[in-house]
Motif scaffolding. Structure first.
Motif, PDB file in Angstrom:
ATOM      1  N   UNK A   1      -9.347 -57.192 -15.432  1.00 26.94           N
ATOM      2  CA  UNK A   1      -8.081 -57.426 -16.136  1.00 26.94           C
ATOM      3  C   UNK A   1      -7.707 -56.235 -17.007  1.00 26.94           C
ATOM      4  N   UNK A   2      -8.701 -55.628 -17.642  1.00 27.27           N
ATOM      5  CA  UNK A   2      -8.441 -54.457 -18.486  1.00 27.27           C
ATOM      6  C   UNK A   2      -8.006 -53.270 -17.630  1.00 27.27           C
ATOM      7  N   UNK A   3      -8.624 -53.099 -16.479  1.00 23.88           N
ATOM      8  CA  UNK A   3      -8.239 -52.010 -15.578  1.00 23.88           C
ATOM      9  C   UNK A   3      -6.785 -52.200 -15.147  1.00 23.88           C
ATOM     10  N   UNK A   4      -6.424 -53.425 -14.792  1.00 26.36           N
ATOM     11  CA  UNK A   4      -5.050 -53.699 -14.357  1.00 26.36           C
ATOM     12  C   UNK A   4      -4.046 -53.452 -15.478  1.00 26.36           C
ATOM     13  N   UNK A   5      -4.458 -53.650 -16.728  1.00 27.73           N
ATOM     14  CA  UNK A   5      -3.554 -53.484 -17.868  1.00 27.73           C
ATOM     15  C   UNK A   5      -3.540 -52.061 -18.427  1.00 27.73           C
TER      16      UNK A   5
ATOM     17  N   UNK B   1      -7.662 -42.108 -22.670  1.00 31.47           N
ATOM     18  CA  UNK B   1      -7.937 -40.988 -23.567  1.00 31.47           C
ATOM     19  C   UNK B   1      -9.337 -40.469 -23.242  1.00 31.47           C
ATOM     20  N   UNK B   2      -9.440 -39.178 -22.969  1.00 29.97           N
ATOM     21  CA  UNK B   2     -10.729 -38.548 -22.661  1.00 29.97           C
ATOM     22  C   UNK B   2     -11.296 -37.994 -23.960  1.00 29.97           C
ATOM     23  N   UNK B   3     -12.531 -38.379 -24.266  1.00 29.03           N
ATOM     24  CA  UNK B   3     -13.181 -38.006 -25.525  1.00 29.03           C
ATOM     25  C   UNK B   3     -14.416 -37.165 -25.229  1.00 29.03           C
ATOM     26  N   UNK B   4     -14.523 -36.034 -25.883  1.00 30.29           N
ATOM     27  CA  UNK B   4     -15.753 -35.227 -25.829  1.00 30.29           C
ATOM     28  C   UNK B   4     -16.596 -35.679 -27.012  1.00 30.29           C
TER      29      UNK B   4
ATOM     30  N   UNK C   1      -2.474 -40.675 -17.583  1.00 32.11           N
ATOM     31  CA  UNK C   1      -1.547 -41.799 -17.508  1.00 32.11           C
ATOM     32  C   UNK C   1      -1.085 -41.981 -16.073  1.00 32.11           C
ATOM     33  N   UNK C   2      -0.512 -43.127 -15.810  1.00 36.76           N
ATOM     34  CA  UNK C   2       0.061 -43.404 -14.494  1.00 36.76           C
ATOM     35  C   UNK C   2      -0.935 -43.259 -13.363  1.00 36.76           C
ATOM     36  N   UNK C   3      -0.518 -42.534 -12.329  1.00 39.61           N
ATOM     37  CA  UNK C   3      -1.351 -42.363 -11.139  1.00 39.61           C
ATOM     38  C   UNK C   3      -2.660 -41.651 -11.467  1.00 39.61           C
ATOM     39  N   UNK C   4      -2.619 -40.749 -12.423  1.00 44.81           N
ATOM     40  CA  UNK C   4      -3.842 -40.035 -12.813  1.00 44.81           C
ATOM     41  C   UNK C   4      -4.861 -40.998 -13.426  1.00 44.81           C
ATOM     42  N   UNK C   5      -4.407 -41.929 -14.263  1.00 47.82           N
ATOM     43  CA  UNK C   5      -5.297 -42.936 -14.858  1.00 47.82           C
ATOM     44  C   UNK C   5      -5.837 -43.869 -13.774  1.00 47.82           C
ATOM     45  N   UNK C   6      -4.964 -44.305 -12.875  1.00 47.57           N
ATOM     46  CA  UNK C   6      -5.402 -45.181 -11.786  1.00 47.57           C
ATOM     47  C   UNK C   6      -6.442 -44.503 -10.911  1.00 47.57           C
TER      48      UNK C   6
ATOM     49  N   UNK D   1     -12.076 -43.810  -9.220  1.00 45.37           N
ATOM     50  CA  UNK D   1     -13.229 -42.932  -9.060  1.00 45.37           C
ATOM     51  C   UNK D   1     -14.439 -43.497  -9.804  1.00 45.37           C
ATOM     52  N   UNK D   2     -14.233 -43.976 -11.015  1.00 48.31           N
ATOM     53  CA  UNK D   2     -15.322 -44.572 -11.798  1.00 48.31           C
ATOM     54  C   UNK D   2     -15.875 -45.797 -11.079  1.00 48.31           C
ATOM     55  N   UNK D   3     -14.997 -46.627 -10.555  1.00 46.13           N
ATOM     56  CA  UNK D   3     -15.457 -47.829  -9.854  1.00 46.13           C
ATOM     57  C   UNK D   3     -16.222 -47.484  -8.580  1.00 46.13           C
ATOM     58  N   UNK D   4     -16.000 -46.292  -8.047  1.00 50.21           N
ATOM     59  CA  UNK D   4     -16.707 -45.883  -6.831  1.00 50.21           C
ATOM     60  C   UNK D   4     -18.065 -45.237  -7.110  1.00 50.21           C
TER      61      UNK D   4
END
Length: 127
Positions: free
Chosen positions: A6-10, A15-18, A39-44, A49-52
């Motif tokens: 649900x969080x992924x869908x929302x 934000x990328x944090x070092x 954001x957008x397609x880049x976030x998706x 990629x993380x889920x893979x």
């Protein structure tokens, strides 16, 4: 790797944090500086990629993550979840109101092509 669906869908913004400092108290997230936003397609794409990321066993290093992602919903009023990545011990820790306890600690193969691609994206934000 499993992320809260649900969080992924929302998620509207990541934000990328070092990460550069240990938590102020045990059990709290590490802290660091934002180095980029997706954001957008880049976030998706990043979330896919993380889920893979393929799973792996635990390797002890003491958990010293170098990177974190904070996922925000469209109003940007609060983070849905934060994922902290330690490429040494192959561990990801999820924190936040939309991160169920069952997903709070996972392991991934940092040498996989997916993890290496993800790490390159992270490093690209810090340049």
């Amino acid at each position: 790797m499993l992320l809260p669906a649900e969080a992924v869908a929302a998620t509207a913004l990541i934000e990328v944090i070092r990460l550069n400092a240990p938590p102020a108290r045990p059990g709290r997230p590490f802290t660091g500086d934002p180095v980029g936003h997706w954001a957008g397609a880049e976030a998706e794409s990043a979330l896919s990629l993380i889920e893979s990321l393929p799973g792996s066993g635990q390797h002890r290093c003491g958990f010293h993550p170098g990177w974190a992602l904070r996922a925000y919903e469209a109003t940007l009023s609060f983070a849905l979840f934060e994922a902290q990545f330690c490429f040494s011990c192959q561990e990801v820790r999820l924190h936040g109101s939309d991160a169920p306890p069952a997903l709070s600690r996972q392991f991934f193969d940092p040498n996989s092509p997916q993890a290496q691609t993800f790490l390159a994206h992270l490093r690209g934000c810090a340049q």
